[in-house]
Design an enzyme around this catalytic site. Structure first.
Site, PDB file in Angstrom:
ATOM      1  N   TYR A   1     -11.671  -2.597  -4.754  1.00 16.05           N
ATOM      2  CA  TYR A   1     -12.268  -2.794  -3.428  1.00 16.05           C
ATOM      3  C   TYR A   1     -13.795  -2.890  -3.501  1.00 16.05           C
ATOM      4  O   TYR A   1     -14.474  -2.566  -2.521  1.00 16.05           O
ATOM      5  CB  TYR A   1     -11.856  -1.660  -2.497  1.00 16.05           C
ATOM      6  CG  TYR A   1     -10.525  -1.864  -1.793  1.00 16.05           C
ATOM      7  CD1 TYR A   1     -10.227  -3.052  -1.124  1.00 16.05           C
ATOM      8  CD2 TYR A   1      -9.575  -0.852  -1.758  1.00 16.05           C
ATOM      9  CE1 TYR A   1      -9.029  -3.232  -0.456  1.00 16.05           C
ATOM     10  CE2 TYR A   1      -8.355  -1.025  -1.087  1.00 16.05           C
ATOM     11  CZ  TYR A   1      -8.101  -2.217  -0.439  1.00 16.05           C
ATOM     12  OH  TYR A   1      -6.909  -2.403   0.231  1.00 16.05           O
TER      13      TYR A   1
ATOM     14  N   LYS B   1       0.821  -1.215   0.000  1.00 20.00           N
ATOM     15  CA  LYS B   1       0.000   0.000   0.000  1.00 20.00           C
ATOM     16  C   LYS B   1       0.863   1.277   0.000  1.00 20.00           C
ATOM     17  O   LYS B   1       2.064   1.230   0.278  1.00 20.00           O
ATOM     18  CB  LYS B   1      -0.932  -0.029   1.213  1.00 20.00           C
ATOM     19  CG  LYS B   1      -1.966  -1.161   1.154  1.00 20.00           C
ATOM     20  CD  LYS B   1      -2.979  -1.042   2.282  1.00 20.00           C
ATOM     21  CE  LYS B   1      -4.016  -2.143   2.221  1.00 20.00           C
ATOM     22  NZ  LYS B   1      -5.071  -1.984   3.257  1.00 20.00           N
TER      23      LYS B   1
ATOM     24  N   HIS C   1      -2.207  -5.358   1.384  1.00 16.68           N
ATOM     25  CA  HIS C   1      -3.474  -6.061   1.143  1.00 16.68           C
ATOM     26  C   HIS C   1      -3.139  -7.431   0.585  1.00 16.68           C
ATOM     27  O   HIS C   1      -2.183  -7.576  -0.179  1.00 16.68           O
ATOM     28  CB  HIS C   1      -4.320  -5.292   0.117  1.00 16.68           C
ATOM     29  CG  HIS C   1      -5.501  -6.077  -0.346  1.00 16.68           C
ATOM     30  ND1 HIS C   1      -6.671  -6.128   0.366  1.00 16.68           N
ATOM     31  CD2 HIS C   1      -5.674  -6.889  -1.418  1.00 16.68           C
ATOM     32  CE1 HIS C   1      -7.520  -6.931  -0.261  1.00 16.68           C
ATOM     33  NE2 HIS C   1      -6.938  -7.396  -1.350  1.00 16.68           N
TER      34      HIS C   1
ATOM     35  N   GLU D   1      -9.590  -9.256  -8.095  1.00 17.49           N
ATOM     36  CA  GLU D   1      -8.603  -8.223  -7.770  1.00 17.49           C
ATOM     37  C   GLU D   1      -7.476  -8.184  -8.802  1.00 17.49           C
ATOM     38  O   GLU D   1      -6.981  -7.116  -9.152  1.00 17.49           O
ATOM     39  CB  GLU D   1      -8.043  -8.469  -6.373  1.00 17.49           C
ATOM     40  CG  GLU D   1      -9.072  -8.221  -5.271  1.00 17.49           C
ATOM     41  CD  GLU D   1      -8.636  -8.715  -3.908  1.00 17.49           C
ATOM     42  OE1 GLU D   1      -9.456  -8.648  -2.980  1.00 17.49           O
ATOM     43  OE2 GLU D   1      -7.476  -9.175  -3.763  1.00 17.49           O
TER      44      GLU D   1
ATOM     45  N   ASN E   1      -2.268   0.072   6.642  1.00 16.42           N
ATOM     46  CA  ASN E   1      -1.766  -1.163   7.267  1.00 16.42           C
ATOM     47  C   ASN E   1      -0.823  -1.941   6.351  1.00 16.42           C
ATOM     48  O   ASN E   1      -0.748  -3.163   6.395  1.00 16.42           O
ATOM     49  CB  ASN E   1      -2.937  -2.024   7.761  1.00 16.42           C
ATOM     50  CG  ASN E   1      -3.869  -2.433   6.636  1.00 16.42           C
ATOM     51  OD1 ASN E   1      -3.651  -2.081   5.482  1.00 16.42           O
ATOM     52  ND2 ASN E   1      -4.899  -3.193   6.962  1.00 16.42           N
TER      53      ASN E   1
HETATM   54  P1  CMP Z   1      -7.392  -4.711   3.353  1.00 19.92           P
HETATM   55  O1  CMP Z   1      -6.861  -6.063   3.715  1.00 19.92           O
HETATM   56  O2  CMP Z   1      -6.726  -3.993   2.253  1.00 19.92           O
HETATM   57  O3  CMP Z   1      -8.957  -4.829   3.022  1.00 19.92           O
HETATM   58  C1  CMP Z   1      -9.829  -3.717   3.141  1.00 19.92           C
HETATM   59  C2  CMP Z   1      -9.212  -2.583   3.875  1.00 19.92           C
HETATM   60  O4  CMP Z   1     -10.098  -1.629   4.413  1.00 19.92           O
HETATM   61  C3  CMP Z   1      -8.466  -3.101   5.085  1.00 19.92           C
HETATM   62  O5  CMP Z   1      -7.316  -3.801   4.681  1.00 19.92           O
HETATM   63  C4  CMP Z   1      -8.206  -1.802   5.842  1.00 19.92           C
HETATM   64  O6  CMP Z   1      -7.001  -1.190   5.430  1.00 19.92           O
HETATM   65  C5  CMP Z   1      -9.358  -0.901   5.395  1.00 19.92           C
HETATM   66  N1  CMP Z   1     -10.244  -0.487   6.477  1.00 19.92           N
HETATM   67  C6  CMP Z   1     -10.484   0.779   6.833  1.00 19.92           C
HETATM   68  N2  CMP Z   1     -11.360   0.842   7.834  1.00 19.92           N
HETATM   69  C7  CMP Z   1     -11.695  -0.424   8.133  1.00 19.92           C
HETATM   70  C8  CMP Z   1     -12.573  -1.021   9.093  1.00 19.92           C
HETATM   71  N3  CMP Z   1     -13.288  -0.275   9.953  1.00 19.92           N
HETATM   72  N4  CMP Z   1     -12.654  -2.359   9.125  1.00 19.92           N
HETATM   73  C9  CMP Z   1     -11.947  -3.119   8.245  1.00 19.92           C
HETATM   74  N5  CMP Z   1     -11.115  -2.605   7.302  1.00 19.92           N
HETATM   75  C10 CMP Z   1     -10.986  -1.274   7.248  1.00 19.92           C
END
Ligand code: CMP
Length: 137
Positions: free
Chosen positions: A53, A13, A119, A130, A116
């Site tokens: 997404y 990311k 993904h 995806e 974070n």
């Molecule tokens: P990712 O694994 O990329 O999949 C969806 C992303 O949404 C997740 O990681 C987080 O980075 C993001 N995200 C933001 N807010 C939330 C939330 N409240 N709960 C879960 N995912 C979230």
């Protein structure tokens, strides 16, 4: 059988690309024994991010997620190897990075939720969608 070779997608990311962690993230999967099959750096358009997404389109955090993932360059990689979907997800760690176990990518490199670091596809079905959204149909 769950041990069959399969493919999954990881996306490094924008937060991790900005922090210079592309190599650190990819290294972990290669060191584990996975192969990198496709690799591309790009900056997603808003439309591409919404497609990528799409599964989260009804969630309250969707606008923030789309804005973040399209805020700068990301690196997508198709990762291949034994039981790749589940094993890569275990290596990635919990979505809430502050809860992720030490030894996981997020547990070692992140503290955020939207930011974070990585993904990873949560199923072979998600991987197919995806991959098409990231690399093009
Ligand atoms: P990712 O694994 O990329 O999949 C969806 C992303 O949404 C997740 O990681 C987080 O980075 C993001 N995200 C933001 N807010 C939330 C939330 N409240 N709960 C879960 N995912 C979230």
């Amino acid at each position: 059988m769950s041990s069959a070779a399969e493919e999954t997608l990881i996306v490094v990311k924008p937060d991790a690309v900005k922090r210079g962690l592309i190599g650190e993230v990819l290294k972990r999967f290669e060191a584990r024994g996975f192969s990198v099959r496709e690799l591309r750096m790009l900056t997603m358009s808003k439309g591409q991010a919404q497609k990528f997404y799409a599964v989260h389109s009804e969630k309250p955090f969707f606008p923030e997620l789309v804005a973040f993932i399209s805020s700068g360059p990301v690196v997508g990689a198709v990762i291949s190897g034994r039981d790749a979907v589940a094993t890569v997800r275990r290596m990635v760690g919990a979505t809430k990075a502050w809860e992720a176990a030490a030894g996981t990518v997020r547990g070692d490199l992140a503290l955020g939720l939207t930011d974070n670091v990585i993904h990873a596809s949560d199923s072979s079905d998600s991987f197919a969608k995806e991959r098409a959204a990231f690399f093009g149909g």
